[in-house]
Scaffold this motif. Structure first.
Motif: not given
Length: 607
Positions: A291-295, A300-304, A392-398, A436-437
């Motif tokens: 459901e793309n909850v991770i993205e 939301l976290l990236s905004f802050n 998570i690593t495929e987004t800008k999560g790290l 990759s990450a």
């Protein structure tokens, strides 16, 4: 002789329950048959007439229930239970009354009927009347009932031995058909019951409480009802079975939708619920990922994490929660929700004050709470799940996690750090994630490494220090030989006063120097150059766990670091030879490793 037809209920868990229409119709037919049997009775006519009066009253209630069921969708669990019980009691009444018909002297002699039999039937019918009266009361959603207010908390005879069951039925029925304010009250009651003990949780789940609570989350027009539903579900879903029940009731897409589209106060509670469900059920973890909850969480976290402009944060909040006036109303209403919201009534009066400094402070508190719970949800989604860690690593999560670890303190920082540790754990066992990450030239990987090393060097919290050390150890195969800055802090922590910190450092260095690490020789030499041998020798005097891992590290250093005077000065050979005598009985799996290390040291001494 008339044909005797007795309707019986069958409680067979292995069979599909009969349709609700059948359950509703059979008792009505039985009342008609009893009425005819009363008219045909030849003796005990007074007692049969009393049976008929009770059955007539029961018949009216049954027909009212049928009409109510035809006009609206009802909560079936109490209906099935009570109607089955009524059916059994009516069958007994029908059998008794039919024995009172004139059938000849022999049949009358065989079918003996006494006053005690009628007393038993009277009691059963009175209990059924009480059950039906209660059932109609909880489903009476007319204006008069709504005006009276409140959830029906009377006790029907069928639940006299289990009052919680009646309470749960009333609350769940209110969730189905009552007005908005009573739905909120019912959700709070269920939340309170669920907090009390696990049996209450099981009763709520088994009586079908999950689905209507999830339905509350769909009402995006009322943050208060969403919060009430989310808090109740949070208190319920604290084990694998109940978390899986949320999943089976299509709860994952509902939670994902509510999290994206709700007010910020509802988002806070829904994010807690997502974390709870993901923590206890791996299937739900995968469902949230689909459901793309991770993205959404990372966004939301990236905004802050990457935005220090207070004006933009306010704009983001307004977009998320609507007007300032509506937001104040939402906060004030939510202050009555539960103890979790007891401090928000004061917050609501000043969240949008005229004083800009106060506004900035209160808004920051709200954003911090949202981010803390979002980071907790991200951690639970990553926990033990390699596929989600890769997402998570495929987004800008790290990069986002590294920035939050750098900026924040307390629970938010720990949640982000634990998420990083789950990702590094996945990378340790998955070469694709490592490649990759955590590539050498990856900015995200460098940012993560920098923050982990900073925490190892600067943090005074043993939990944070241990987690950071563990994450670095799990990345041991990603660091090139020139990254000696990674080895130095770990060697330094070997002398830490906290034995758990020292043990984790030994384990981490063991991963740098083990046979599975391609650069084991280079890393082993670096450990020796940073004077790690003496520190490891001291740890051999520690507890059994630290002795084990220190012995492994010492063997690795002896085999791969090459000839070095530190081994002779520290008397490593003597220590290993002593360990070789006892290792077979204490740690049989280390016998070959110690023998190889002793052999290498003897060979080095010979040249």
């Amino acid at each position: 002789m008339g044909r005797r037809l007795i309707f019986q209920s069958h409680d067979d868990d292995d069979q599909q329950p009969p349709p609700i229409q059948q359950i509703l119709s059979i008792p009505v037919v039985l009342t008609d048959r009893i009425r005819h049997a009363v008219d045909d009775s030849k003796f005990y006519k007074l007692e049969c007439a009393d049976v008929g009066k009770r059955v007539d009253r029961l018949s009216q209630m049954l027909r009212s229930a049928v009409r109510l069921a035809d006009s609206t969708s009802l909560y079936e669990r109490p209906i099935r239970r009570i109607f089955n019980d009524v059916m059994r009691n009516l069958n007994r009444a029908l059998t008794l009354v039919r024995k009172c018909r004139h059938r000849g002297i022999i049949r009358r002699f065989v079918s003996i009927v006494g006053a005690a039999d009628f007393r038993k039937v009277f009691n059963l019918l009175d209990a059924s009347i009480g059950d039906m009266k209660w059932l109609l009361s909880i489903f009476d959603a007319g204006e008069e009932s709504a005006a009276d207010g409140g959830i029906i908390l009377t006790l029907p005879p069928i639940a006299s031995s289990d009052p919680i069951l009646a309470w749960v039925w009333s609350c769940i029925a209110s969730l189905h058909i009552r007005p908005l304010d009573l739905k909120i009250e019912a959700a709070r009651e269920l939340s309170t019951l669920a907090r009390d003990n696990d049996r209450n949780k099981m009763v709520i789940v088994e009586e079908g409480g999950i689905a209507p609570l999830l339905k509350l989350l769909k009402d995006e027009s009322s943050p208060e009802i969403q919060i009430a539903g989310a808090v109740a579900l949070f208190n319920l879903a604290n084990d694998q079975y109940r978390a899986r029940t949320v999943f089976n009731e299509q709860g994952v897409p509902i939670l994902a939708q509510a999290f994206r589209n709700s007010s910020i106060l509802a988002q806070i509670e829904v994010s807690k619920l997502i974390a709870r469900v993901a923590e206890h059920d791996s299937v739900s973890q995968e469902g949230f990922a689909r459901e793309n909850v991770i993205e959404t969480l990372v966004t939301l976290l990236s905004f802050n994490a990457f935005n220090d402009d207070h004006g933009k944060i306010i704009k983001f909040l307004r977009k998320s929660i609507g007007s300032a006036v509506e937001f104040n109303k939402q906060v004030e209403r939510s202050s009555f929700m539960s103890s979790n919201f007891s401090n928000r009534k004061a917050l609501s009066s000043s969240i949008w004050p005229r004083n800009k400094n106060e506004s900035k402070m209160e808004t920051s508190k709200l954003i911090l709470e949202l981010n803390t719970n979002c980071s907790g949800a991200l951690w639970m989604l990553a926990k033990g799940n390699v596929a989600n860690c890769r997402r998570i690593t495929e987004t800008k999560g790290l990069l986002c996690l590294a920035k939050l670890i750098e900026k924040e303190k307390g629970e938010l920082q720990i949640n982000c750090l634990m998420t990083v540790m789950e990702i590094t754990s996945a990378a340790e066992c998955n070469p694709e994630i490592r490649r990759s990450a955590f590539k050498t030239n990856s900015l995200a990987a460098k940012a993560i490494a920098d923050q982990l090393l900073r925490l190892i060097n600067e943090s005074d919290d043993p939990v944070i220090k241990i987690t950071a050390i563990r994450a670095v150890g799990q990345l041991a195969r990603t660091f090139p030989a020139r990254e000696t800055r990674v080895i130095s802090p770990l060697v330094k922590q070997l002398g830490h006063m906290n034995p758990d910190v020292a043990t984790e450092s030994v384990i981490g260095l063991g991963k740098f120097t083990c046979s599975e690490n391609y650069l084991r020789a280079e890393h082993s030499k670096t450990v020796v150059d940073f004077e790690g041998v003496q520190l490891v020798m001291k740890l051999l005097r520690g507890n059994e766990r630290i002795q084990y891992h220190s012995l492994v590290l010492l063997c690795n250093l002896a085999m791969y670091a090459g000839k070095n005077e530190q081994f002779q000065q520290a008397r490593v050979l003597t220590a290993l030879e002593g360990a070789d005598k006892s290792v077979a009985c204490r740690y049989p799996e280390l016998r070959d490793l110690v023998a190889q290390a002793v052999h290498h040291l003897n060979m080095s001494a010979a040249y």
